[in-house]
Write an enzyme that holds these catalytic residues in place. Structure first.
Site, short mmCIF file in Angstrom:
data_model
loop_
_atom_site.label_atom_id
_atom_site.label_comp_id
_atom_site.label_asym_id
_atom_site.label_seq_id
_atom_site.Cartn_x
_atom_site.Cartn_y
_atom_site.Cartn_z
N ASP A 48 9.39 3.00 1.83
CA ASP A 48 8.22 3.82 2.15
C ASP A 48 7.99 3.72 3.65
O ASP A 48 7.44 2.75 4.15
CB ASP A 48 7.00 3.32 1.37
CG ASP A 48 5.75 4.13 1.67
OD1 ASP A 48 5.75 4.87 2.68
OD2 ASP A 48 4.76 4.01 0.92
N LYS A 103 2.65 11.61 6.99
CA LYS A 103 1.81 11.41 8.17
C LYS A 103 2.30 12.15 9.42
O LYS A 103 2.00 13.32 9.59
CB LYS A 103 1.67 9.90 8.44
CG LYS A 103 0.89 9.15 7.33
CD LYS A 103 0.68 7.72 7.71
CE LYS A 103 0.11 6.86 6.61
NZ LYS A 103 -1.33 6.97 6.46
N PHE A 141 0.86 -1.19 0.00
CA PHE A 141 0.00 0.00 0.00
C PHE A 141 0.89 1.23 0.00
O PHE A 141 1.63 1.48 0.94
CB PHE A 141 -0.96 0.06 1.20
CG PHE A 141 -1.92 1.21 1.05
CD1 PHE A 141 -3.09 1.08 0.32
CD2 PHE A 141 -1.62 2.47 1.57
CE1 PHE A 141 -3.95 2.16 0.12
CE2 PHE A 141 -2.47 3.55 1.38
CZ PHE A 141 -3.64 3.39 0.66
C1 LIG Z 1 2.99 3.01 3.61
C2 LIG Z 1 2.11 4.11 3.09
N1 LIG Z 1 2.49 4.79 1.99
C3 LIG Z 1 1.75 5.78 1.48
C4 LIG Z 1 0.54 6.14 2.05
C5 LIG Z 1 -0.28 7.23 1.43
O1 LIG Z 1 -0.30 8.38 2.21
P1 LIG Z 1 -1.43 9.49 1.99
O2 LIG Z 1 -2.73 8.88 2.41
O3 LIG Z 1 -1.00 10.64 2.86
O4 LIG Z 1 -1.41 9.84 0.53
C6 LIG Z 1 0.10 5.46 3.20
C7 LIG Z 1 -1.20 5.78 3.81
O5 LIG Z 1 -1.80 5.04 4.54
C8 LIG Z 1 0.91 4.40 3.72
O6 LIG Z 1 0.52 3.72 4.79
#
Ligand SMILES: Cc1ncc(COP(=O)(O)O)c(C=O)c1O
Length: 399
Positions: free
Chosen positions: A226, A255, A141
């Site tokens: 990530d 976040k 994700f």
């Molecule tokens: C590992 C990871 N990458 C990217 C994102 C995407 O972030 P955003 O919702 O701020 O676009 C999330 C969101 O849950 C995430 O958990």
């Protein structure tokens, strides 16, 4: 009709139904707690998907936000502002990164990294134009944009949104042999979560990331981790890569970079990868704005000065120990690292959502994921007493 019922009804009527929230309408937050419109208090065990690591409405972040909002909020990057350089300096000191690119949402940071490593692949690695490949993992994700969902393996996230962006090769998460087999001369990068959060807090076998790191180094492949969810203290370390004893070439954070006040994300990298971006090739009106920078600086400061990362490690161990001590025949597995935890129920339990509703009634908010898993991620300021109380509530609903 109660206030909450009216608000839920309006949301249902006027809002797109792209979310299915628990029916609790929150109006206030402080530390680990949130309150609904009826004044009922809940222990927040989701922390807005780890954006509120510092606790709700942290007074020092709030003060920084209010102060900066009264001075200067947005200049765009057409001009400079007096906050961005300080954020760069503080992030670089904390993480050891040499180049930083600020964006807003997590998905934008992911998109930014994809653009940068493709360009790096063509200009530095010598991959033929249009042939760059990026290795990703199944059950990943990384966000919701078109390019990102193009390499999702979740049918809900992906189906119906084509045509898809090409250039991604998917391998099973945690399988180093498959990873090695997927590398070819056009591979420019690998994009991986250190722990798969949305997939249900999936932690790979020890040594997996060491092998991946070595393979990337040997084959001139940029390793992008990530850490948008795992980073900034969530797992009991500043970055989850520290558990694996490795360093990524590119790290994505978001976040908790703002403590939940504002969308702030960043790409952290060595000079070679982000160095390929030249004026006009990438940007964002709001990325790096003074309000975001001031908020992020305060969010990072309280994270380190108030020992939230150490607390996440100690309280995570304590929470996991408590969860593992529960004797229940509906629990399949308890997983976690730091305060990033999950309780996976057996399929016969009938799905995790009903247990999240039962927890809500007891005053604890948690989120179901992937049918049978209850995800637990309280703010990093949680205390021992609060952990004990949370474990007691969870025990009540699963024994
Ligand atoms: C590992 C990871 N990458 C990217 C994102 C995407 O972030 P955003 O919702 O701020 O676009 C999330 C969101 O849950 C995430 O958990």
């Amino acid at each position: 009709m109660s206030t909450s019922a009216r608000l839920i009804d309006t949301e249902q009527r006027l809002g797109a139904h792209n979310y299915k929230p628990l029916d609790v309408v929150l109006t206030r937050g402080e530390g680990v707690y949130v309150w609904d419109t009826d004044g009922k208090r809940y222990l927040d065990c989701l922390s807005a998907y780890s954006a509120v690591n510092q606790g709700h409405c942290h007074p020092k972040i709030l003060a920084a936000m209010v102060e900066q909002a009264g001075k200067l909020t947005l200049t765009s990057r057409a001009f400079r502002n007096d906050q961005l350089a300080h954020l760069y300096e503080e992030l670089a000191a904390l993480t050891g990164s040499h180049k930083i690119l600020p964006m807003n949402s997590g998905a934008e940071a992911v998109e930014t990294a994809i653009k940068a490593v493709r360009k790096w692949g063509y200009e530095v690695k010598g991959v033929p134009e249009g042939k760059a490949e990026i290795i990703v993992c199944s059950d990943n994700f990384h966000g919701r944009t078109l390019s990102i969902i193009s390499f999702s393996t979740d049918p809900d996230a992906r189906s119906g949104f084509g045509p898809y962006t090409p250039g991604f090769r998917t391998v099973p998460f945690g399988d180093a042999e498959a990873f090695a087999a997927a590398i070819n001369e056009n591979t420019v990068a690998a994009l991986i979560e250190p722990i798969q959060g949305e997939a249900g807090v999936i932690i790979p076998q020890p040594g997996y990331f060491k092998t991946v790191r070595q393979l990337c180094t040997d084959n001139k492949v940029t390793l992008i981790l990530d850490e948008i969810q795992t980073g900034l203290g969530r797992t009991g370390k500043l970055l989850a890569e520290e558990h694996e004893g490795i360093e990524a070439d590119v790290t994505l954070i978001g976040k908790a970079l703002s403590g939940g006040f504002y969308p702030v994300s960043a790409v952290l990298s060595n000079s070679e990868v982000l160095g390929v971006l030249k004026p006009g090739q990438h940007g964002s009106t709001f990325g790096g704005n003074p309000l975001a920078c001031a908020v992020a600086r305060a969010a990072l400061k309280v994270l380190t000065e108030e020992d939230m990362i150490g607390n996440a490690e100690r309280m995570g161990d304590y929470f996991l120990e408590g969860l593992r001590s529960i004797r229940s025949n509906i629990v399949k597995e308890v997983r976690g690292r730091g305060l990033m935890m999950a309780v996976e129920l057996v399929p016969e339990a009938g799905g995790a959502r009903q247990y999240c509703y039962a927890l809500k009634d007891l005053g604890l908010l948690a989120k179901d994921t992937h049918e049978n898993t209850i995800r637990l991620a309280p703010p990093l300021v949680i205390t021992k007493d609060q952990v004990e109380w949370a474990v007691e509530q969870i025990e009540k609903i699963i024994v």
